[in-house]
Design a protein around this motif. Structure first.
Motif, PDB file in Angstrom:
ATOM      1  N   VAL A   1      25.357 -29.074 -16.006  1.00  0.00           N
ATOM      2  CA  VAL A   1      25.445 -29.880 -14.785  1.00  0.00           C
ATOM      3  C   VAL A   1      26.873 -30.367 -14.574  1.00  0.00           C
ATOM      4  O   VAL A   1      27.397 -30.337 -13.445  1.00  0.00           O
ATOM      5  N   ALA A   2      27.536 -30.803 -15.653  1.00  0.00           N
ATOM      6  CA  ALA A   2      28.914 -31.284 -15.546  1.00  0.00           C
ATOM      7  C   ALA A   2      29.852 -30.164 -15.100  1.00  0.00           C
ATOM      8  O   ALA A   2      30.727 -30.369 -14.245  1.00  0.00           O
ATOM      9  N   ILE A   3      29.680 -28.972 -15.659  1.00  0.00           N
ATOM     10  CA  ILE A   3      30.536 -27.841 -15.289  1.00  0.00           C
ATOM     11  C   ILE A   3      30.314 -27.444 -13.837  1.00  0.00           C
ATOM     12  O   ILE A   3      31.267 -27.154 -13.100  1.00  0.00           O
ATOM     13  N   LEU A   4      29.057 -27.412 -13.411  1.00  0.00           N
ATOM     14  CA  LEU A   4      28.760 -27.085 -12.007  1.00  0.00           C
ATOM     15  C   LEU A   4      29.400 -28.114 -11.068  1.00  0.00           C
ATOM     16  O   LEU A   4      29.925 -27.757 -10.007  1.00  0.00           O
ATOM     17  N   PHE A   5      29.360 -29.374 -11.468  1.00  0.00           N
ATOM     18  CA  PHE A   5      29.980 -30.422 -10.675  1.00  0.00           C
ATOM     19  C   PHE A   5      31.489 -30.220 -10.607  1.00  0.00           C
ATOM     20  O   PHE A   5      32.107 -30.357  -9.548  1.00  0.00           O
ATOM     21  N   GLY A   6      32.101 -29.853 -11.755  1.00  0.00           N
ATOM     22  CA  GLY A   6      33.538 -29.612 -11.788  1.00  0.00           C
ATOM     23  C   GLY A   6      33.942 -28.430 -10.923  1.00  0.00           C
ATOM     24  O   GLY A   6      34.938 -28.488 -10.188  1.00  0.00           O
ATOM     25  N   ILE A   7      33.170 -27.367 -10.987  1.00  0.00           N
ATOM     26  CA  ILE A   7      33.447 -26.181 -10.168  1.00  0.00           C
ATOM     27  C   ILE A   7      33.337 -26.518  -8.685  1.00  0.00           C
ATOM     28  O   ILE A   7      34.162 -26.099  -7.866  1.00  0.00           O
ATOM     29  N   ALA A   8      32.311 -27.300  -8.334  1.00  0.00           N
ATOM     30  CA  ALA A   8      32.110 -27.687  -6.941  1.00  0.00           C
ATOM     31  C   ALA A   8      33.298 -28.499  -6.433  1.00  0.00           C
ATOM     32  O   ALA A   8      33.747 -28.330  -5.292  1.00  0.00           O
ATOM     33  N   ALA A   9      33.832 -29.371  -7.288  1.00  0.00           N
ATOM     34  CA  ALA A   9      34.969 -30.204  -6.889  1.00  0.00           C
ATOM     35  C   ALA A   9      36.202 -29.351  -6.602  1.00  0.00           C
ATOM     36  O   ALA A   9      36.911 -29.573  -5.619  1.00  0.00           O
ATOM     37  N   PHE A  10      36.463 -28.357  -7.456  1.00  0.00           N
ATOM     38  CA  PHE A  10      37.634 -27.506  -7.261  1.00  0.00           C
ATOM     39  C   PHE A  10      37.416 -26.488  -6.140  1.00  0.00           C
ATOM     40  O   PHE A  10      38.376 -26.044  -5.509  1.00  0.00           O
ATOM     41  N   ALA A  11      36.170 -26.106  -5.900  1.00  0.00           N
ATOM     42  CA  ALA A  11      35.878 -25.121  -4.863  1.00  0.00           C
ATOM     43  C   ALA A  11      35.994 -25.714  -3.469  1.00  0.00           C
ATOM     44  O   ALA A  11      36.165 -24.988  -2.489  1.00  0.00           O
ATOM     45  N   MET A  12      35.917 -27.032  -3.389  1.00  0.00           N
ATOM     46  CA  MET A  12      35.998 -27.697  -2.089  1.00  0.00           C
ATOM     47  C   MET A  12      37.102 -28.754  -2.119  1.00  0.00           C
ATOM     48  O   MET A  12      36.821 -29.960  -2.083  1.00  0.00           O
ATOM     49  N   PRO A  13      38.369 -28.323  -2.214  1.00  0.00           N
ATOM     50  CA  PRO A  13      39.470 -29.283  -2.342  1.00  0.00           C
ATOM     51  C   PRO A  13      39.618 -30.222  -1.152  1.00  0.00           C
ATOM     52  O   PRO A  13      40.144 -31.316  -1.287  1.00  0.00           O
ATOM     53  N   MET A  14      39.150 -29.805   0.006  1.00  0.00           N
ATOM     54  CA  MET A  14      39.251 -30.659   1.189  1.00  0.00           C
ATOM     55  C   MET A  14      37.929 -31.372   1.472  1.00  0.00           C
ATOM     56  O   MET A  14      37.626 -31.738   2.595  1.00  0.00           O
ATOM     57  N   VAL A  15      37.142 -31.557   0.416  1.00  0.00           N
ATOM     58  CA  VAL A  15      35.846 -32.199   0.559  1.00  0.00           C
ATOM     59  C   VAL A  15      36.008 -33.613   1.122  1.00  0.00           C
ATOM     60  O   VAL A  15      36.974 -34.308   0.831  1.00  0.00           O
ATOM     61  N   THR A  16      35.068 -34.020   1.937  1.00  0.00           N
ATOM     62  CA  THR A  16      35.116 -35.370   2.496  1.00  0.00           C
ATOM     63  C   THR A  16      34.691 -36.381   1.437  1.00  0.00           C
ATOM     64  O   THR A  16      34.045 -36.040   0.445  1.00  0.00           O
ATOM     65  N   MET A  17      35.029 -37.629   1.651  1.00  0.00           N
ATOM     66  CA  MET A  17      34.662 -38.675   0.709  1.00  0.00           C
ATOM     67  C   MET A  17      33.152 -38.777   0.570  1.00  0.00           C
ATOM     68  O   MET A  17      32.613 -38.960  -0.522  1.00  0.00           O
ATOM     69  N   LEU A  18      32.449 -38.627   1.687  1.00  0.00           N
ATOM     70  CA  LEU A  18      30.993 -38.706   1.662  1.00  0.00           C
ATOM     71  C   LEU A  18      30.405 -37.612   0.779  1.00  0.00           C
ATOM     72  O   LEU A  18      29.509 -37.859  -0.026  1.00  0.00           O
ATOM     73  N   SER A  19      30.934 -36.387   0.910  1.00  0.00           N
ATOM     74  CA  SER A  19      30.440 -35.269   0.104  1.00  0.00           C
ATOM     75  C   SER A  19      30.696 -35.511  -1.374  1.00  0.00           C
ATOM     76  O   SER A  19      29.844 -35.223  -2.224  1.00  0.00           O
ATOM     77  N   LEU A  20      31.885 -36.039  -1.707  1.00  0.00           N
ATOM     78  CA  LEU A  20      32.228 -36.304  -3.102  1.00  0.00           C
ATOM     79  C   LEU A  20      31.289 -37.345  -3.697  1.00  0.00           C
ATOM     80  O   LEU A  20      30.829 -37.210  -4.830  1.00  0.00           O
ATOM     81  N   VAL A  21      30.987 -38.369  -2.918  1.00  0.00           N
ATOM     82  CA  VAL A  21      30.079 -39.419  -3.389  1.00  0.00           C
ATOM     83  C   VAL A  21      28.692 -38.852  -3.644  1.00  0.00           C
ATOM     84  O   VAL A  21      28.057 -39.144  -4.664  1.00  0.00           O
ATOM     85  N   VAL A  22      28.213 -38.026  -2.725  1.00  0.00           N
ATOM     86  CA  VAL A  22      26.869 -37.433  -2.853  1.00  0.00           C
ATOM     87  C   VAL A  22      26.792 -36.520  -4.074  1.00  0.00           C
ATOM     88  O   VAL A  22      25.829 -36.574  -4.849  1.00  0.00           O
ATOM     89  N   VAL A  23      27.825 -35.683  -4.265  1.00  0.00           N
ATOM     90  CA  VAL A  23      27.835 -34.767  -5.407  1.00  0.00           C
ATOM     91  C   VAL A  23      27.902 -35.547  -6.712  1.00  0.00           C
ATOM     92  O   VAL A  23      27.208 -35.231  -7.681  1.00  0.00           O
ATOM     93  N   PHE A  24      28.747 -36.587  -6.763  1.00  0.00           N
ATOM     94  CA  PHE A  24      28.829 -37.409  -7.974  1.00  0.00           C
ATOM     95  C   PHE A  24      27.496 -38.096  -8.246  1.00  0.00           C
ATOM     96  O   PHE A  24      27.058 -38.203  -9.396  1.00  0.00           O
ATOM     97  N   ALA A  25      26.856 -38.588  -7.196  1.00  0.00           N
ATOM     98  CA  ALA A  25      25.574 -39.261  -7.353  1.00  0.00           C
ATOM     99  C   ALA A  25      24.549 -38.328  -7.987  1.00  0.00           C
ATOM    100  O   ALA A  25      23.818 -38.715  -8.907  1.00  0.00           O
ATOM    101  N   ALA A  26      24.506 -37.086  -7.500  1.00  0.00           N
ATOM    102  CA  ALA A  26      23.566 -36.104  -8.045  1.00  0.00           C
ATOM    103  C   ALA A  26      23.883 -35.804  -9.506  1.00  0.00           C
ATOM    104  O   ALA A  26      22.987 -35.768 -10.365  1.00  0.00           O
ATOM    105  N   PHE A  27      25.169 -35.608  -9.808  1.00  0.00           N
ATOM    106  CA  PHE A  27      25.596 -35.316 -11.184  1.00  0.00           C
ATOM    107  C   PHE A  27      25.255 -36.469 -12.118  1.00  0.00           C
ATOM    108  O   PHE A  27      24.664 -36.280 -13.180  1.00  0.00           O
ATOM    109  N   SER A  28      25.631 -37.687 -11.732  1.00  0.00           N
ATOM    110  CA  SER A  28      25.403 -38.855 -12.567  1.00  0.00           C
ATOM    111  C   SER A  28      23.913 -39.109 -12.789  1.00  0.00           C
ATOM    112  O   SER A  28      23.474 -39.428 -13.894  1.00  0.00           O
ATOM    113  N   PHE A  29      23.130 -38.944 -11.727  1.00  0.00           N
ATOM    114  CA  PHE A  29      21.689 -39.193 -11.819  1.00  0.00           C
ATOM    115  C   PHE A  29      21.018 -38.187 -12.754  1.00  0.00           C
ATOM    116  O   PHE A  29      20.249 -38.566 -13.635  1.00  0.00           O
TER     117      PHE A  29
END
Length: 203
Positions: free
Chosen positions: A32-60
Motif C-alpha cells: 500500500v505504501a509503495i502504491l501510494f508513493g508511485i501515485a504521488a510521483f505519477a501525478m506531480p501536478m496533483v491538486t491538494m484535494l487529491s493528495l489529501v484523499v490519497v493520503f487518507a486512503a493510505f493512512s486508513f
C-alpha cells in the motif's frame, strides 16, 4: 533504570512468532505504501484535494492492517499495545483527512508530520522486542524514515504542494520497501525453520 526487553523471554518469543505468522499484514502495508508513493510521483501536478484523499486512503488502510495484527496477537494473550496504537493513529489520521478534504497545505503538513513522528516512535519502541534475525534492522529503518520525514515537515511547514507531493512519495517508497523486506524476513520464520527451508516450503 529501565532495561531493554530480552528477546529470549517467553513473552518476547511469542510476540516474534505471532508477528512472523502475520507477515502478510506487514507485506500488505508495504505494498500500500509503495502504491501510494508511485501515485504521488505519477501525478506531480496533483491538486491538494487529491493528495489529501490519497493520503487518507493510505493512512486508513495502513492503520487497519496494524489493528488486525494487534487483535490477532491479543487473541493469543499477547500485549500488542504499540502496534495497536500505531494502527489507531493511522485510522485517526485518515479519518481527519477524509472529514476535512479541503484542508489547507499548512494544516495537512502538520497532520502528516504528527502522524510520521508518532508512528516512527512507536516503530522504534517495538524494535527492542523484535529479534535481529526477524528483521529488527528493517523495522528500525522504517521508524527512522518516518521520524526523518516528520522532522523535515516540521522545519519546512510552508513548502509548496508540489514539493510536499514529492517528499511524501519518496517517504512512502522507502517505508514500503523496508516493510516488504521486513515481511520477507518474518515470513522465513513463520514455521520456526531456517530461512532457506521456510522460504522453500520444506517440511
Amino acid at each position: 533504570m529501565t532495561s531493554i526487553p530480552s528477546t529470549d523471554n517467553p513473552k518476547t518469543e511469542a510476540m516474534n512468532d505471532m508477528l512472523a505468522n502475520n507477515w502478510w499484514a506487514v507485506a500488505l502495508r508495504g505494498v500500500v505504501a509503495i502504491l501510494f508513493g508511485i501515485a504521488a510521483f505519477a501525478m506531480p501536478m496533483v491538486t491538494m484535494l487529491s493528495l489529501v484523499v490519497v493520503f487518507a486512503a493510505f493512512s486508513f488502510v495502513d492503520g487497519v492492517f496494524g489493528i488486525i495484527a494487534a487483535v490477532r496477537g491479543a487473541r493469543k494473550g499477547e500485549r500488542w499495545v504499540w502496534l495497536l496504537l500505531n494502527g489507531i493513529l493511522g485510522v485517526a489520521a485518515g479519518a481527519v483527512a477524509i472529514l476535512y478534504p479541503d484542508i489547507t497545505v499548512l494544516a495537512f503538513v502538520i497532520l502528516v508530520a504528527a502522524w510520521a513522528l508518532i508512528s516512527g516512535t512507536f516503530m522504534l519502541i517495538s524494535v527492542y522486542r523484535l529479534k535481529i534475525d526477524h528483521g529488527r534492522l528493517w523495522l528500525a529503518i522504517g521508524g527512522i524514515a518516518n521520524i526523518v520525514f516528520g522532522i523535515l515537515l516540521v522545519i519546512s511547514p510552508f513548502i509548496g504542494a508540489l514539493v510536499l507531493t514529492f517528499w511524501t512519495g519518496a517517504h512512502a517508497l522507502v517505508l514500503g520497501g523496508t516493510l516488504l523486506v521486513l515481511a520477507y524476513r518474518l515470513r522465513s520464520h513463520r514455521t520456526g525453520l531456517p530461512s532457506n527451508l521456510a522460504t522453500s516450503g520444506a517440511a
